[in-house]
Design an enzyme around this catalytic site. Structure first.
Site, PDB file in Angstrom:
ATOM      1  N   ASN A  42     -84.123 101.584 144.642  1.00 34.76           N
ATOM      2  CA  ASN A  42     -83.840 102.982 144.955  1.00 34.76           C
ATOM      3  C   ASN A  42     -83.380 103.082 146.409  1.00 34.76           C
ATOM      4  O   ASN A  42     -83.859 102.359 147.300  1.00 34.76           O
ATOM      5  CB  ASN A  42     -85.025 103.898 144.668  1.00 34.76           C
ATOM      6  CG  ASN A  42     -86.323 103.517 145.331  1.00 34.76           C
ATOM      7  OD1 ASN A  42     -86.572 102.337 145.591  1.00 34.76           O
ATOM      8  ND2 ASN A  42     -87.164 104.483 145.596  1.00 34.76           N
ATOM      9  N   GLU A  44     -82.727 106.034 149.114  1.00 34.32           N
ATOM     10  CA  GLU A  44     -82.905 107.457 149.407  1.00 34.32           C
ATOM     11  C   GLU A  44     -81.983 107.912 150.536  1.00 34.32           C
ATOM     12  O   GLU A  44     -81.325 107.100 151.201  1.00 34.32           O
ATOM     13  CB  GLU A  44     -84.380 107.721 149.720  1.00 34.32           C
ATOM     14  CG  GLU A  44     -85.261 107.401 148.510  1.00 34.32           C
ATOM     15  CD  GLU A  44     -86.732 107.750 148.705  1.00 34.32           C
ATOM     16  OE1 GLU A  44     -87.159 107.999 149.851  1.00 34.32           O
ATOM     17  OE2 GLU A  44     -87.447 107.761 147.676  1.00 34.32           O
ATOM     18  N   CYS A  53     -81.483 106.071 142.105  1.00 35.61           N
ATOM     19  CA  CYS A  53     -82.573 105.339 141.450  1.00 35.61           C
ATOM     20  C   CYS A  53     -82.233 103.850 141.335  1.00 35.61           C
ATOM     21  O   CYS A  53     -81.061 103.464 141.280  1.00 35.61           O
ATOM     22  CB  CYS A  53     -82.823 105.894 140.058  1.00 35.61           C
ATOM     23  SG  CYS A  53     -83.612 107.505 140.014  1.00 35.61           S
ATOM     24  N   GLU A  55     -82.575 101.818 138.783  1.00 36.70           N
ATOM     25  CA  GLU A  55     -81.892 101.433 137.546  1.00 36.70           C
ATOM     26  C   GLU A  55     -80.383 101.646 137.678  1.00 36.70           C
ATOM     27  O   GLU A  55     -79.574 100.816 137.267  1.00 36.70           O
ATOM     28  CB  GLU A  55     -82.388 102.269 136.358  1.00 36.70           C
ATOM     29  CG  GLU A  55     -83.862 102.141 136.072  1.00 36.70           C
ATOM     30  CD  GLU A  55     -84.691 103.208 136.769  1.00 36.70           C
ATOM     31  OE1 GLU A  55     -84.485 103.436 137.976  1.00 36.70           O
ATOM     32  OE2 GLU A  55     -85.545 103.802 136.108  1.00 36.70           O
ATOM     33  N   CYS A  82     -86.597 107.736 134.987  1.00 37.70           N
ATOM     34  CA  CYS A  82     -86.452 109.197 135.006  1.00 37.70           C
ATOM     35  C   CYS A  82     -85.483 109.622 133.901  1.00 37.70           C
ATOM     36  O   CYS A  82     -84.798 108.791 133.287  1.00 37.70           O
ATOM     37  CB  CYS A  82     -85.972 109.672 136.380  1.00 37.70           C
ATOM     38  SG  CYS A  82     -84.206 109.383 136.667  1.00 37.70           S
ATOM     39  N   CYS A  85     -81.835 108.469 134.385  1.00 37.45           N
ATOM     40  CA  CYS A  85     -81.658 107.027 134.154  1.00 37.45           C
ATOM     41  C   CYS A  85     -81.717 106.715 132.667  1.00 37.45           C
ATOM     42  O   CYS A  85     -81.041 105.799 132.189  1.00 37.45           O
ATOM     43  CB  CYS A  85     -82.702 106.226 134.921  1.00 37.45           C
ATOM     44  SG  CYS A  85     -82.332 106.143 136.694  1.00 37.45           S
TER      45      CYS A  85
HETATM   46  N1  THU Z   1     -87.007 106.433 141.166  1.00 34.83           N
HETATM   47  C1  THU Z   1     -86.286 105.372 140.686  1.00 34.83           C
HETATM   48  O1  THU Z   1     -85.767 104.559 141.459  1.00 34.83           O
HETATM   49  N2  THU Z   1     -86.173 105.243 139.343  1.00 34.83           N
HETATM   50  C2  THU Z   1     -86.722 106.107 138.427  1.00 34.83           C
HETATM   51  O2  THU Z   1     -86.378 106.062 137.262  1.00 34.83           O
HETATM   52  C3  THU Z   1     -87.737 107.056 138.878  1.00 34.83           C
HETATM   53  C4  THU Z   1     -87.629 107.426 140.319  1.00 34.83           C
HETATM   54  C5  THU Z   1     -87.093 106.614 142.628  1.00 34.83           C
HETATM   55  C6  THU Z   1     -86.291 107.790 143.125  1.00 34.83           C
HETATM   56  C7  THU Z   1     -86.977 108.093 144.436  1.00 34.83           C
HETATM   57  O3  THU Z   1     -86.375 107.306 145.463  1.00 34.83           O
HETATM   58  C8  THU Z   1     -88.405 107.620 144.220  1.00 34.83           C
HETATM   59  O4  THU Z   1     -88.410 106.859 143.035  1.00 34.83           O
HETATM   60  C9  THU Z   1     -89.405 108.741 144.093  1.00 34.83           C
HETATM   61  O5  THU Z   1     -89.027 109.642 143.129  1.00 34.83           O
END
Ligand code: THU
Length: 120
Positions: A42, A44, A53, A55, A82, A85
């Protein structure tokens, strides 16, 4: 390669996540049918909705290498995918998805993760 081994690669990749805002580090690993593994994390951003994300990062990296839907055997991720994704997982026709949920490595087919899904 087992899903446990693929998940171990996802967990190792998570150490490189860029998550200064949530401090929730996520790693993903994609196993291609030709045996290659592509990882993602991930990423940000100070403008929160722009975050990526793990994935989608892994799948986008695979696409940049020429990979197309149907060429991905499995994806492992250190968190439950999520909703957005899950739509990506369906797009790529992935056979098996493994993710850590409440301390257990679950295996699901993308259609189980997003039933009655949207498609064009
Ligand atoms: N996150 C992912 O990388 N993948 C997911 O499917 C769920 C959420 C990350 C996004 C964000 O940077 C952190 O988790 C908190 O939500």
């Amino acid at each position: 390669m087992t899903l446990e081994e693929l998940h171990a690669q996802a967990a190792a990749a998570a150490e490189n996540a860029y998550a200064p805002y949530s401090r929730f580090f996520v790693g993903a690993a994609v196993l291609l049918r030709d045996g290659r593994v592509v990882t993602g994390v991930n990423v940000e951003n100070a403008s929160y909705p722009l975050g990526m994300c793990a994935e989608r990062c892994a799948l986008a990296r695979a696409v940049a290498e020429g990979v197309r839907p149907g060429e991905v055997e499995a994806l492992a991720v250190t968190a439950s995918p999520c909703g957005g994704c899950r739509q990506w997982l369906l797009e790529f026709g992935i056979d098996r998805v493994a993710f850590m949920h409440e301390g257990e490595l679950l295996e699901r087919a993308p259609i189980e993760l997003l039933p009655d899904s949207f498609s064009l």
